[in-house]
Scaffold this active site. Structure first.
Site, PDB file in Angstrom:
ATOM      1  N   GLU A 126     -49.810   2.325  39.730  1.00 13.66           N
ATOM      2  CA  GLU A 126     -48.356   2.435  39.922  1.00 13.66           C
ATOM      3  C   GLU A 126     -47.853   3.865  39.835  1.00 13.66           C
ATOM      4  O   GLU A 126     -46.949   4.247  40.574  1.00 13.66           O
ATOM      5  CB  GLU A 126     -47.621   1.574  38.886  1.00 13.66           C
ATOM      6  N   HIS A 196     -44.980 -11.341  33.797  1.00 16.15           N
ATOM      7  CA  HIS A 196     -44.513 -11.626  35.153  1.00 16.15           C
ATOM      8  C   HIS A 196     -43.073 -12.098  35.125  1.00 16.15           C
ATOM      9  O   HIS A 196     -42.627 -12.806  36.015  1.00 16.15           O
ATOM     10  CB  HIS A 196     -45.407 -12.696  35.806  1.00 16.15           C
TER      11      HIS A 196
END
Lengths: 363, 474
Positions: A126, A196
């Site tokens: 990322e 999540h």
């Protein structure tokens, strides 16, 4: 071979159908006892796991942007990305797994349509994704970076806060990365648990130099995403993943913009103001109805839409301090990481919002 | 044909074009009746086609073997043979990657075929850039000691890495630096006035006084503004963060700009995750970028023995699939040659290059550091006296008859004078108006920020005496 296939088929049918007579039949087939729970417990379990904590409320079909099409939220995102790549030859989309269409199907078809140099996978990193995106934007090209889940944005925090947000300021406007947009699936989804389900917008809410946007619906998502992409400042666009499929409404096929830093009053009211963004907007809409019905209280419902820079005037904070008849109430998740099985207790559902409202009225 | 097993692709992802080739080769194998599945020829054909296809369109490496009978590795993750002997690969740090050089420590060319044979004018420009930088460093370091600027970082000993590499680039190649690359700007004729303006943060500072000294930037000269967080330029440059550098290189490739991006960083910054990200992205996304590592022996007080255990930074390149070289950073011609060739190939082949320039940081890390606390004066003196890029180039110039002691004396006087003039002028200028504290956060100023700006203006009307308003432009 055939027997195994037959058992496999039965198992599949069982999963599709849910609890019931199939369970008993399978036990008869000689599988070890205790392999599956008794029918009634299984039925309840499946039931409470399936019920969402909100009902998506579509907005009326927009008439001012031309032809519309029924789209869910991920399709609205795809449409916005499609429009962007069509209009802007410098625009590229990249991130983990975007090439085949993305884990939430937001980029389906785009690689075939625009080519592999414009829609491509990156390595799993990322900080690299955002850093790379900043670099593209520094040259003036449009960079649309995908972070696979908002929960994974943290390795890129340094790039976002120390680099992207400060690029223009620290260079005295010699350089900027305004054509960078970062997109990420966001928020609770029922079973996402710790990694999540997160809503990390608060970490970025005090970082001058970036914009953070959260849409409540497909129509809002497309217009806001297009605005983010065209905005001359680096933007983070959080997409409520629980709405990807659940939210369906008529969305214009052509590009259109919804302005950033403008909250929307989606329902006028006179007694209490309710402010939320993303999925929670639908929760408070329901709370507003409950309040009207059960307490005779008239609620103003505001969708904040842009978290930073936010629309102070519409929400009216400091300036109305003397006009408030009760302290402001914040209803949110608890100060714990996002849990798995405890999600129904964790989320700020309509009953908690309603209760807070009730206490406010009786302050 | 008898005994010929049907071929079935095992992979979910098949490279475009290879599918067609496969069909051809498969058919050929069946016709030829090879008993080893695809057959050696088939394999070679596929591999040749595949590799070329890879270089042009696919960054992915994949095994080319598809026969289930062949006892060869089928793993998508590596192209290698089996081995049945247990053996760990020993990292080679005793005899590491060799160091390319053109001149010896006395400035004599070792191998005449490596002499770039640059014209006198150009080599003089190298020398004058390095020495002017050195002079500016001395004066600005002193000025910090005297409290006239808040902070400074010198470039002593590393001038060769800056100038040799800058000279090998085109003027429009984008530079992402870390913070010890002022010589690149110097070579690109960034005026002394602007160096000083940034250090003083005065009205002439292009950066509008927002950053500490030495955080230079120049859009005109394609030098992206320096930022403090280390290695953050690396991913950007595809930007002390390599990621952005890589992104910029990717965009340049898409635009067919014929431009390379160069990203400078130290051996310490190379430990950052961003460096790893940058290298990996540059390689997988096939970006025309030069990663230039200044390995100067120290990251503040941390010596290289505490920074890494492998063979420096150059050895990491091949791990990412990056062409790599190690050069003598104090040899300006070695730096020049390596950068020149890396540039040519990076643009022509769309792939990254890694240059590790070995050098030594003669000065302290910054004005906030006293390096005698962690290294001996003898060590520093060795580099200053025995292996310095400026003296080595001076010896070269003198041996060619392009420079002498008289010119040296004159130039020293002249450059000192130029620096002092710019310095005095910069010091006299005011800082920018305080309202510039608020602009450029976003392209447009948000309403809240405007309110804050107005509130500061009102505050100063009453409390202005407590603020250094005299030093700021009205």
């Amino acid at each position: 071979m055939a027997v195994a296939a037959a058992i496999a088929c039965r198992l599949l049918r069982l999963r599709a159908a849910g609890a019931g007579g199939h369970w008993r039949r399978l036990r008869g087939a000689g599988l070890p006892r205790g392999f599956l729970q008794p029918a009634s417990a299984g039925e309840d379990a499946a039931q409470w796991r399936r019920v969402a904590h909100f009902t998506f409320q579509p907005d009326p079909e927009p008439l001012e942007y031309g032809q519309t099409q029924k789209m869910n939220l991920f399709q609205a995102v795809t449409s916005a990305l499609d429009n962007s790549l069509a209009k802007d030859p410098t625009a590229v989309i990249f991130g983990e797994d975007v090439a085949f269409g993305g884990v939430f199907r937001c980029t389906v078809g785009l690689r075939d349509k625009y080519g592999k140099d414009r829609v491509f996978n990156t390595p799993l990193c990322e900080q690299g994704i955002v850093g790379f995106g900043i670099g593209i934007a520094v040259t003036g090209a449009t960079a649309i970076a995908e972070i696979q889940f908002a929960d994974y944005i943290f390795p890129a925090f340094d790039q976002i806060v120390n680099e992207a947000a400060k690029y223009r300021y620290r260079s005295g406007d010699l350089f900027n990365c305004g054509s960078l947009t970062i997109r990420a699936p966001w928020g609770c989804v029922g079973h996402g648990a710790v990694y999540h389900s997160q809503s990390p917008e608060a970490f970025f809410a005090h970082c001058p130099g970036i914009k953070v946007v959260v849409p409540r619906s497909p129509f809002q998502a497309k217009g806001l995403l297009l605005s983010c992409i065209e905005d001359k400042n680096p933007c983070i666009f959080f997409e409520p993943k629980i709405l990807y499929r659940a939210a369906v409404e008529q969305v214009p096929v052509e590009p259109y913009n919804i302005p950033l830093s403008q909250a929307e009053v989606i329902q006028e009211g006179s007694d209490v103001t309710l402010v939320a963004w993303g999925t929670q907007v639908h929760v408070i809409r329901e709370v507003a109805s409950m309040a009207q019905e059960k307490l005779g209280v008239s609620c103003e419902v505001i969708d904040l839409r842009t978290i930073i820079p936010w629309d102070v005037d519409t929400v009216c904070k400091e300036e109305c301090f003397l006009n408030l008849e009760a302290p402001i109430s914040r209803v949110c998740g608890y100060d714990t990481p996002f849990p798995h099985v405890f999600e129904p207790f964790y989320i700020p559902d309509k009953w908690k919002c309603y209760d807070a409202l009730r206490k406010m009225i009786n302050y | 044909m008898k005994g010929q097993p049907p071929l079935s692709p095992r992979r979910g992802r098949i490279l475009e074009g290879l599918l067609a080739n496969m069909a051809v080769v498969t058919a050929a194998a069946r016709v030829l009746g090879s008993s080893r599945g695809l057959g050696q020829d088939g394999l070679l054909l596929l591999r040749r086609l595949g590799v070329r296809g890879l270089a042009i369109s696919h960054p992915q490496r994949q095994q080319q073997r598809f026969s289930s009978l062949d006892d060869k590795p089928q793993f998508p993750g590596a192209s290698a043979e089996f081995i049945d002997k247990l053996e760990f690969i020993q990292p080679n740090v005793i005899s590491g990657i060799p160091i390319y050089r053109v001149m010896d420590r006395q400035g004599q060319i070792i191998n005449p075929s490596e002499d770039p044979n640059l014209p006198q004018e150009k080599v003089l420009k190298f020398y004058k850039s390095m020495t002017l930088l050195n002079t500016m460093d001395r004066i600005l370091y002193e000025s910090q000691r005297q409290g006239r600027i808040s902070f400074y970082m010198t470039n002593y000993g590393e001038e060769g890495t800056h100038v040799g590499s800058a000279a090998a680039l085109d003027n429009t190649d984008l530079v992402f630096g870390q913070y010890r690359e002022a010589g690149v700007l110097m070579y690109r004729d960034y005026p002394l006035e602007l160096f000083m303006a940034q250090c003083y943060g005065n009205v002439s500072d292009l950066g509008k006084g927002r950053q500490m000294p030495v955080h230079y930037g120049c859009k005109e000269r394609h030098f992206v503004t320096i930022s403090s967080p280390l290695a953050t330029q690396i991913p950007q440059g595809e930007d002390a963060h390599p990621g952005p550098a890589v992104g910029a290189a990717y965009a340049a490739k898409r635009a067919n700009a014929n431009r390379v991006v160069i990203c400078y960083f130290g051996e310490g910054a190379a430990s950052e995750g961003d460096a790893h990200a940058g290298f990996n992205f540059a390689a997988t996304l096939e970006c025309p970028i030069i990663f230039f590592c200044r390995n100067n022996g120290y990251a503040i007080s941390t010596p290289t023995s505490e920074q890494y255990r492998g063979d420096g930074i150059a050895a990491r390149g091949p791990g990412y699939g990056i062409m790599s070289i190690r050069v003598d950073g104090n040899d300006v011609f070695a730096v020049y040659n390596a950068t020149k060739e890396a540039r040519r190939r990076a643009v022509a082949e769309n792939q990254p290059f890694l240059i590790e320039a070995m050098t030594y940081r003669i000065g302290h890390h910054s004005t906030s550091d006293d390096s005698s606390a962690y290294r001996s004066v003898d060590e520093v003196n060795y580099w200053d006296k025995q292996d310095h890029p400026i003296s080595r180039l001076r010896h070269y110039l003198q041996s060619r008859g392009w420079w002498d002691d008289e010119q040296e004396k004159d130039w020293r006087k002249q450059s000192r004078k130029k620096v002092m003039e710019a310095f005095e002028q910069a010091e006299r200028k005011p800082k920018p108006n305080f309202s510039l504290l608020f602009s450029d956060v976003y392209q447009e100023m948000p309403a809240q920020l405007r309110k804050q700006q107005e509130s500061l203006a009102r505050h100063l009307q009453t409390y202005g005496e407590h603020y250094p308003l005299d030093h700021f432009e009205k």
